[in-house]
Scaffold this active site. Structure first.
Site, PDB file in Angstrom:
ATOM      1  N   SER A 199       0.837  -1.205   0.000  1.00 38.04           N
ATOM      2  CA  SER A 199       0.000   0.000   0.000  1.00 38.04           C
ATOM      3  C   SER A 199       0.872   1.257   0.000  1.00 38.04           C
ATOM      4  O   SER A 199       0.382   2.343  -0.310  1.00 38.04           O
ATOM      5  CB  SER A 199      -0.931   0.002   1.226  1.00 38.04           C
ATOM      6  OG  SER A 199      -0.212  -0.302   2.406  1.00 38.04           O
ATOM      7  N   ASP A 213       5.853  -7.008   2.556  1.00 43.10           N
ATOM      8  CA  ASP A 213       4.794  -7.389   1.618  1.00 43.10           C
ATOM      9  C   ASP A 213       5.401  -7.601   0.227  1.00 43.10           C
ATOM     10  O   ASP A 213       5.970  -6.663  -0.348  1.00 43.10           O
ATOM     11  CB  ASP A 213       3.775  -6.240   1.574  1.00 43.10           C
ATOM     12  CG  ASP A 213       2.407  -6.687   1.148  1.00 43.10           C
ATOM     13  OD1 ASP A 213       2.199  -7.896   0.955  1.00 43.10           O
ATOM     14  OD2 ASP A 213       1.529  -5.810   1.022  1.00 43.10           O
ATOM     15  N   LYS A 246       4.695 -11.432   3.273  1.00 38.72           N
ATOM     16  CA  LYS A 246       3.279 -11.699   2.984  1.00 38.72           C
ATOM     17  C   LYS A 246       3.100 -11.861   1.473  1.00 38.72           C
ATOM     18  O   LYS A 246       3.713 -11.120   0.701  1.00 38.72           O
ATOM     19  CB  LYS A 246       2.397 -10.563   3.500  1.00 38.72           C
ATOM     20  CG  LYS A 246       0.914 -10.735   3.132  1.00 38.72           C
ATOM     21  CD  LYS A 246       0.028  -9.762   3.848  1.00 38.72           C
ATOM     22  CE  LYS A 246      -0.089  -8.403   3.213  1.00 38.72           C
ATOM     23  NZ  LYS A 246      -0.530  -8.403   1.788  1.00 38.72           N
ATOM     24  N   GLU A 295      -9.177  -9.683   3.604  1.00 37.74           N
ATOM     25  CA  GLU A 295      -9.472  -8.294   3.232  1.00 37.74           C
ATOM     26  C   GLU A 295     -10.818  -8.183   2.524  1.00 37.74           C
ATOM     27  O   GLU A 295     -11.096  -8.908   1.547  1.00 37.74           O
ATOM     28  CB  GLU A 295      -8.352  -7.737   2.326  1.00 37.74           C
ATOM     29  CG  GLU A 295      -8.622  -6.296   1.898  1.00 37.74           C
ATOM     30  CD  GLU A 295      -7.425  -5.544   1.350  1.00 37.74           C
ATOM     31  OE1 GLU A 295      -6.292  -6.079   1.419  1.00 37.74           O
ATOM     32  OE2 GLU A 295      -7.623  -4.416   0.852  1.00 37.74           O
TER      33      GLU A 295
HETATM   34  O1  KIV Z   1      -0.444  -3.447   1.531  1.00 38.71           O
HETATM   35  C1  KIV Z   1      -1.106  -3.429   2.574  1.00 38.71           C
HETATM   36  O2  KIV Z   1      -1.108  -2.455   3.318  1.00 38.71           O
HETATM   37  C2  KIV Z   1      -1.886  -4.612   2.891  1.00 38.71           C
HETATM   38  C3  KIV Z   1      -2.841  -4.489   4.038  1.00 38.71           C
HETATM   39  C4  KIV Z   1      -4.000  -3.702   3.643  1.00 38.71           C
HETATM   40  C5  KIV Z   1      -3.211  -5.813   4.577  1.00 38.71           C
HETATM   41  O3  KIV Z   1      -1.775  -5.596   2.244  1.00 38.71           O
END
Ligand code: KIV
Length: 298
Positions: free
Chosen positions: A48, A86, A116, A185
């Protein structure tokens, strides 16, 4: 006081004990330090950041190098919370070797303790490969933003019998593959509740209702800093955006009117030496002395 660092095992333990898991995103040193000092269980360096830090229109534009850059900054500010990096678009779905090497960069270069990945049953072979390389993995199902062009936008998922069934089976398969928790989500709360009751690892909800084992929000969203759009699930826990605007406008006003900086916010030259400076200043040929000083540059 330094607490023992949160681990993936302690996150799983919390579900067993019925304790809620509190998590949030961060993308830089100062925010991550504030979150860590607030004793959050887990900090996600979410993709994000593509939107809230870099101003892109979705998460697809952020690169591995940009993710690593921000993960490094976060890990410098954190001593307690578990840090999860992420994996960005195209960093883990092209081939297994790339996936493992990119996951490894989050650990080795970024200082994260886990990664993730977005996706259901189809991503399990990739999860297996990453875990085989001794890297902890968090899953993410429901609205997976790297797939928005498939969904047609940031739309709630799992609203039909078939979609709900797929989500529940995906969660079971991710658990079997060895993830330590799963982000749910933007799915109906009833389906999130079923998933949470079905698997023994924690569910971390964002737009997935109150029955998940934990919650996550994007920090710039919940603080009211990123306000480009507001999904239904989002609650503002502050209006930091307005606080920043107010501070900027006050600073600008004081600079223009000359009230900032005052002497209290300025450095003092020692009194006894000031006369020497004034005497030199009044008698010196400033142009000549300045020329002398830069002579060796010409
Ligand atoms: O990228 C992000 O912030 C996310 C969250 C919304 C779980 O994947």
């Amino acid at each position: 006081m330094s607490l023992q660092k949160v681990t993936t095992k302690s996150i799983i333990e919390k579900k067993k004990k019925g304790e809620k898991i509190v998590t949030i995103t961060s993308y830089d040193y100062s925010f991550a330090k504030l979150v860590d000092e607030s004793n959050y269980d887990l900090i996600l360096v979410g993709d994000s950041l593509s939107m809230v830090m870099l101003g892109n229109k979705n998460t697809l534009s952020v690169s591995m190098d940009e993710m690593i850059h921000h993960t490094k900054a976060v890990s410098r500010g954190v001593s307690n919370s578990l840090i999860v990096g992420d994996m960005p678009f195209l960093s883990y779905k092209v081939d297994l070797k790339d996936a493992v090497l990119n996951a490894g960069r989050f650990i080795q270069e970024g200082g994260a303790e886990a990664v993730k990945v977005e996706g259901g049953t189809e991503i399990c072979p990739t999860i297996n490969a990453i875990i085989d390389a001794d890297i902890e993995v968090m899953g993410h199902i429901g609205l997976t933003p790297q797939k928005i062009y498939h969904y047609g936008g940031f739309l709630v998922q799992g609203k039909s019998m078939e979609a709900a069934r797929k989500l529940i089976l995906d969660a079971k398969n991710l658990e079997k593959a060895g993830v330590f928790s799963i982000v749910l989500e933007s799915i109906p709360w009833q389906i999130a509740k079923l998933i949470t009751e079905t698997i023994s690892i924690p569910t971390i909800g964002i737009g997935a209702g109150p029955f998940c084992d934990g919650q996550i929000l994007v920090i710039h969203d919940m603080l009211g800093i990123f306000t480009d759009f507001k999904p239904k699930f989002l609650k503002y826990y502050g209006n930091v955006g307005q606080a920043i605007r107010d501070a900027l406008s006050e600073y600008k006003k004081e600079v223009i009117e000359g009230s900032y900086p005052d002497i209290d916010h300025s450095y003092e030259y020692l009194d006894q030496g000031l006369d020497d400076v004034k005497t030199w200043y009044e008698s010196a040929d400033l142009d000549e002395e300045a020329r002398e000083l830069r002579k060796h540059l010409e």
